[in-house]
Design a protein around this motif. Structure first.
Motif, PDB file in Angstrom:
ATOM      1  N   TYR A   6       1.684  -7.378  -4.264  1.00 28.29           N
ATOM      2  CA  TYR A   6       0.302  -7.733  -3.909  1.00 28.29           C
ATOM      3  C   TYR A   6      -0.095  -8.956  -4.730  1.00 28.29           C
ATOM      4  O   TYR A   6       0.039  -8.952  -5.960  1.00 28.29           O
ATOM      5  N   SER A   8       6.180   4.664   3.909  1.00 25.26           N
ATOM      6  CA  SER A   8       7.556   4.261   4.204  1.00 25.26           C
ATOM      7  C   SER A   8       8.296   5.286   5.053  1.00 25.26           C
ATOM      8  O   SER A   8       9.255   4.956   5.754  1.00 25.26           O
ATOM      9  N   GLY A  41       3.828  -2.985  -5.985  1.00 29.70           N
ATOM     10  CA  GLY A  41       3.534  -1.786  -5.209  1.00 29.70           C
ATOM     11  C   GLY A  41       4.808  -1.094  -4.778  1.00 29.70           C
ATOM     12  O   GLY A  41       5.921  -1.518  -5.117  1.00 29.70           O
ATOM     13  N   GLY A  42       4.671  -0.033  -4.010  1.00 31.43           N
ATOM     14  CA  GLY A  42       5.809   0.650  -3.413  1.00 31.43           C
ATOM     15  C   GLY A  42       6.876   1.086  -4.400  1.00 31.43           C
ATOM     16  O   GLY A  42       6.601   1.505  -5.520  1.00 31.43           O
ATOM     17  N   SER A  52      11.483   7.934  -0.979  1.00 33.59           N
ATOM     18  CA  SER A  52      10.167   7.407  -1.350  1.00 33.59           C
ATOM     19  C   SER A  52       9.118   8.507  -1.341  1.00 33.59           C
ATOM     20  O   SER A  52       8.253   8.565  -2.219  1.00 33.59           O
ATOM     21  N   LEU A  80      -2.680   3.254  -4.648  1.00 31.05           N
ATOM     22  CA  LEU A  80      -2.049   2.319  -3.707  1.00 31.05           C
ATOM     23  C   LEU A  80      -0.525   2.493  -3.713  1.00 31.05           C
ATOM     24  O   LEU A  80       0.111   2.445  -2.652  1.00 31.05           O
ATOM     25  N   CYS A  84       7.649  -4.588  -3.077  1.00 28.09           N
ATOM     26  CA  CYS A  84       6.348  -4.771  -2.424  1.00 28.09           C
ATOM     27  C   CYS A  84       5.434  -5.432  -3.442  1.00 28.09           C
ATOM     28  O   CYS A  84       5.245  -4.895  -4.549  1.00 28.09           O
ATOM     29  N   ASP A  94       1.680   3.404  -0.446  1.00 27.16           N
ATOM     30  CA  ASP A  94       2.842   2.618  -0.013  1.00 27.16           C
ATOM     31  C   ASP A  94       4.060   3.512   0.181  1.00 27.16           C
ATOM     32  O   ASP A  94       4.789   3.389   1.176  1.00 27.16           O
ATOM     33  N   PRO A 138       0.796  -8.877   5.619  1.00 25.75           N
ATOM     34  CA  PRO A 138       2.118  -8.506   5.097  1.00 25.75           C
ATOM     35  C   PRO A 138       3.220  -9.335   5.751  1.00 25.75           C
ATOM     36  O   PRO A 138       3.228  -9.527   6.969  1.00 25.75           O
ATOM     37  N   ARG A 155      -3.866  -2.041   5.741  1.00 25.38           N
ATOM     38  CA  ARG A 155      -2.669  -2.762   5.295  1.00 25.38           C
ATOM     39  C   ARG A 155      -2.353  -3.963   6.188  1.00 25.38           C
ATOM     40  O   ARG A 155      -1.986  -5.040   5.691  1.00 25.38           O
ATOM     41  N   TYR A 167      -4.816   4.154   4.975  1.00 27.91           N
ATOM     42  CA  TYR A 167      -4.543   2.799   4.499  1.00 27.91           C
ATOM     43  C   TYR A 167      -3.550   2.036   5.373  1.00 27.91           C
ATOM     44  O   TYR A 167      -3.824   0.902   5.800  1.00 27.91           O
ATOM     45  N   PRO A 168      -2.362   2.591   5.685  1.00 29.01           N
ATOM     46  CA  PRO A 168      -1.425   1.813   6.519  1.00 29.01           C
ATOM     47  C   PRO A 168      -1.899   1.621   7.946  1.00 29.01           C
ATOM     48  O   PRO A 168      -1.432   0.708   8.642  1.00 29.01           O
TER      49      PRO A 168
END
Length: 347
Positions: free
Chosen positions: A270, A327, A250-251, A332, A319, A268, A323, A225, A220, A215-216
């Motif tokens: 969305y 990081s 998110g995050g 996290s 998701l 974060c 996230d 972003p 992403r 995803y990142p």
């Protein structure tokens, strides 16, 4: 040859003429029988058929025709010869005529059919050979943004895998052709099993982890972003986080709401709202070091028809997990493990 997939695809292809379902699928042949299927025609029950699944070539029909009735322990009642059914990937016209001449009933995945039973005669031939499925040699398919959208929809929308490809494309926000290609690629990689009505996700946890890893890298960055600072001094009290139904959290800020374990250092968000409108409404100014990161939401809101929703909800767990893992911060990553456990348990 995946026998279940061939049977399901052949039954689906025959749907305009016949109605069929699998009664028994055998892991190993019993008395020469791979499966038992029930067929119907014009409202009439044609009874069960003993199925053999095998490729058809010029020499194979002779072998099939000469094969004797099943031998050995009678674990099944032996079917009459007319109740045997050959199911295969494709029967070309010349061999279809040979089947008709010699009384071999068959279905193929293109929709060609021969059934010759008392009071019933169905013969359809000339439909072209289906395209061979794509078989990628590696997982490069999972690095496509469109495929990641499809995977996300399949992993987060209950029962979506069994829906028509058009419904999957709509749920994923992907073009129909992209969704179709993604499903073929996922099947080739072993993440989708079955065909059409029986399609289902396989190796789900592996697919979740792979999606979070890709995803990142591949999706992403396409969500625009950008970081911002609210005009008010305390960003945690911003109405964007407390009273905006057009966003999802998110995050870390989502993880805090979900687990209560972490004190978020940043937010974060969305958003389904047009970016300029969002900035004006919540008085956000661009700041590369700002505590609020905004990205475009890429999935369909489950609550978009619910006028009672007035506060932001957390983004789907998958998701949030992605996230947190992206990081690369120890705290996290630690809380990501908690989110992953909830994800496995379907919380």
């Amino acid at each position: 040859m995946n026998k279940m997939a061939v049977i399901e695809q052949a039954l689906d292809a025959a749907m305009p003429v016949l109605q069929g379902k699998v009664l028994i699928l055998r892991g190993a042949k019993v008395n020469g029988v791979d499966a038992t299927v029930q067929l119907g025609w014009q409202g009439r029950d044609l009874g069960p058929f003993a199925v053999q699944v095998r490729p058809v070539e010029h020499n194979s029909l002779l072998w099939y025709r000469m094969e004797k009735e099943p031998k050995g322990p009678q674990q099944l009642k032996e079917p009459k010869r007319s109740q045997w059914l050959l199911i295969t990937s494709y029967v070309p016209p010349n061999l279809a005529l040979e089947c008709q001449r010699t009384g071999i009933n068959f279905l193929d995945t293109a929709g060609n059919v021969h059934l010759d039973l008392p009071g019933v005669h169905v013969f359809i031939t000339g439909k072209p050979r289906p395209k061979a499925p794509r078989t990628p040699s590696d997982q490069s398919a999972l690095r496509k943004a469109s495929t990641l959208r499809v995977i996300f929809a399949l992993l987060t929308v209950e029962g979506l895998a069994q829906q028509p490809v058009r419904a999957i494309a709509e749920a994923a926000g992907a073009a129909l052709g992209s969704a179709s290609n993604a499903i073929e690629e996922l099947a080739a990689l072993g993440f989708i099993a079955g065909e059409a009505r029986q399609r289902r996700l396989a190796n789900r946890e592996t697919l979740q982890r792979e999606w979070a890893r890709q995803y990142p890298i591949s999706l992403r960055g396409k969500l625009k972003p950008q970081r911002y600072t609210p005009v008010q001094s305390d960003w945690q009290e911003s109405s964007l986080l407390t009273d905006e139904p057009e966003v999802a959290l998110g995050g870390e800020v989502a993880a805090a709401a979900i687990t209560g374990y972490i004190n978020p250092a940043s937010a974060c968000i969305y958003s389904w709202m047009e970016r300029g409108q969002l900035l004006r409404k919540h008085r956000l100014r661009p700041d590369p070091d700002g505590p609020v990161e905004v990205l475009d939401a890429f999935w369909r809101r489950a609550d978009q028809e619910d006028a009672t929703v007035r506060v932001p909800a957390a983004a789907p767990l998958l998701l949030v997990y992605a996230d947190l893992m992206a990081s690369n911060e120890g705290r996290s990553v630690e809380v990501a493990g908690m989110v992953l456990e909830r994800l496995k348990n379907g919380a």
